[in-house]
Scaffold this motif. Structure first.
Motif, mmCIF file in Angstrom:
data_model
loop_
_atom_site.group_PDB
_atom_site.id
_atom_site.type_symbol
_atom_site.label_atom_id
_atom_site.label_comp_id
_atom_site.label_asym_id
_atom_site.label_seq_id
_atom_site.Cartn_x
_atom_site.Cartn_y
_atom_site.Cartn_z
ATOM 1 N N PRO A 9 5.356 -3.451 -5.726
ATOM 2 C CA PRO A 9 4.246 -2.488 -5.766
ATOM 3 C C PRO A 9 2.904 -3.210 -5.759
ATOM 4 C CG PRO A 9 5.518 -2.431 -7.822
ATOM 5 C CD PRO A 9 6.156 -3.437 -6.937
ATOM 6 N N GLU A 10 1.944 -2.660 -5.018
ATOM 7 C CA GLU A 10 0.613 -3.278 -4.913
ATOM 8 C C GLU A 10 -0.524 -2.322 -5.243
ATOM 9 O OE1 GLU A 10 0.226 -6.390 -4.553
ATOM 10 O OE2 GLU A 10 1.934 -7.174 -3.431
ATOM 11 N N MET A 40 3.134 -8.371 9.368
ATOM 12 C CA MET A 40 2.471 -7.376 8.528
ATOM 13 C C MET A 40 2.773 -6.001 9.111
ATOM 14 S SD MET A 40 -1.538 -7.597 9.761
ATOM 15 C CE MET A 40 -2.056 -6.190 8.798
ATOM 16 N N PHE A 41 2.676 -4.962 8.287
ATOM 17 C CA PHE A 41 2.817 -3.578 8.739
ATOM 18 C C PHE A 41 1.522 -2.829 8.460
ATOM 19 C CE2 PHE A 41 7.358 -4.396 8.496
ATOM 20 C CZ PHE A 41 7.874 -3.599 9.505
ATOM 21 N N HIS A 42 1.257 -1.821 9.313
ATOM 22 C CA HIS A 42 0.166 -0.883 9.058
ATOM 23 C C HIS A 42 0.626 0.506 9.477
ATOM 24 C CE1 HIS A 42 -3.619 1.313 9.417
ATOM 25 N NE2 HIS A 42 -4.031 0.495 8.465
ATOM 26 N N LEU A 69 -3.252 -1.405 0.337
ATOM 27 C CA LEU A 69 -2.056 -2.239 0.349
ATOM 28 C C LEU A 69 -1.018 -1.520 -0.504
ATOM 29 C CD1 LEU A 69 -0.524 -4.785 1.119
ATOM 30 C CD2 LEU A 69 -1.611 -5.931 -0.839
ATOM 31 N N LEU A 70 -0.038 -0.945 0.158
ATOM 32 C CA LEU A 70 0.955 -0.102 -0.509
ATOM 33 C C LEU A 70 2.025 -0.929 -1.213
ATOM 34 C CD1 LEU A 70 1.391 2.975 -0.632
ATOM 35 C CD2 LEU A 70 2.924 2.730 1.295
ATOM 36 N N GLY A 71 2.465 -1.990 -0.566
ATOM 37 C CA GLY A 71 3.518 -2.834 -1.126
ATOM 38 C C GLY A 71 3.676 -4.085 -0.302
ATOM 39 N N MET A 107 -1.625 0.901 4.563
ATOM 40 C CA MET A 107 -1.708 2.283 5.018
ATOM 41 C C MET A 107 -3.178 2.691 5.003
ATOM 42 S SD MET A 107 0.121 5.659 3.419
ATOM 43 C CE MET A 107 1.712 5.291 4.134
ATOM 44 N N SER A 108 -3.569 3.485 5.998
ATOM 45 C CA SER A 108 -4.948 3.969 5.991
ATOM 46 C C SER A 108 -5.170 4.782 4.708
ATOM 47 C CB SER A 108 -5.240 4.815 7.224
ATOM 48 O OG SER A 108 -4.585 6.060 7.133
ATOM 49 N N ARG A 109 -6.346 4.657 4.138
ATOM 50 C CA ARG A 109 -6.660 5.352 2.884
ATOM 51 C C ARG A 109 -6.511 6.865 3.052
ATOM 52 N NH1 ARG A 109 -8.336 3.457 -1.528
ATOM 53 N NH2 ARG A 109 -8.996 1.464 -0.664
#
Length: 149
Positions: A9-10, A40-42, A69-71, A107-109
């Motif tokens: 978790p981030e 990396m993922f987005h 940054l989700l994780g 992930m986009s905010r």
């Protein structure tokens, strides 16, 4: 879902992962890492391809204040490369250590605001991903499966 791997978790204040990866996703990620190096993922949340998680070489997608940054997926470390023979003037470099491999998932905010109460699982299905995502030529694409937290 059996065999899924939770990401670290981030999100500030969270200690339980809201992101995991299926064995099929992990196998494709390992293949892509072998071909392209660090990843990396987005997840943008836009329409069409933007609704799928996109995989890039690390640093190839610029993130900023508009992203969360989700994780971080922690892959098993690669075995160290064998040490090079020391030069005649060197005493030796010692034993190399394993190479850590971490893959951030951004992930986009705006999308995070929509999915704030969901757990996301990254999976793969047959099909062609986006032309910008690294799995596009592999005949598979990443997708998100979600459930309420």
């Amino acid at each position: 879902m059996s065999g899924v791997v939770a990401a670290r978790p981030e999100v500030a204040g969270e200690n339980v992962s809201r992101l995991s990866f299926t064995p099929a996703a992990l196998a494709l990620i390992e293949q892509l890492w072998a071909q392209h190096g660090p990843l990396m993922f987005h997840q943008s949340g836009g329409c069409c391809d933007g609704s799928a998680p996109m995989c890039y070489q690390a640093g190839e997608f610029r993130t900023g204040g508009q992203d969360v940054l989700l994780g971080t997926l922690e892959l098993p470390p690669l075995p160290p490369l064998p040490p090079l023979p020391p030069l005649p003037t060197e005493a030796g470099a010692g034993t190399p250590s394993p190479v850590a491999r971490e893959i951030p998932f951004w992930m986009s905010r705006e999308q995070f605001g929509v999915w704030a109460h969901t757990h996301l699982t990254v999976d793969t299905v047959p099909g062609r991903g986006s032309g910008f995502s690294l799995e596009a030529p592999e005949g598979k694409r990443f997708l998100i499966r979600s459930r309420l937290l």
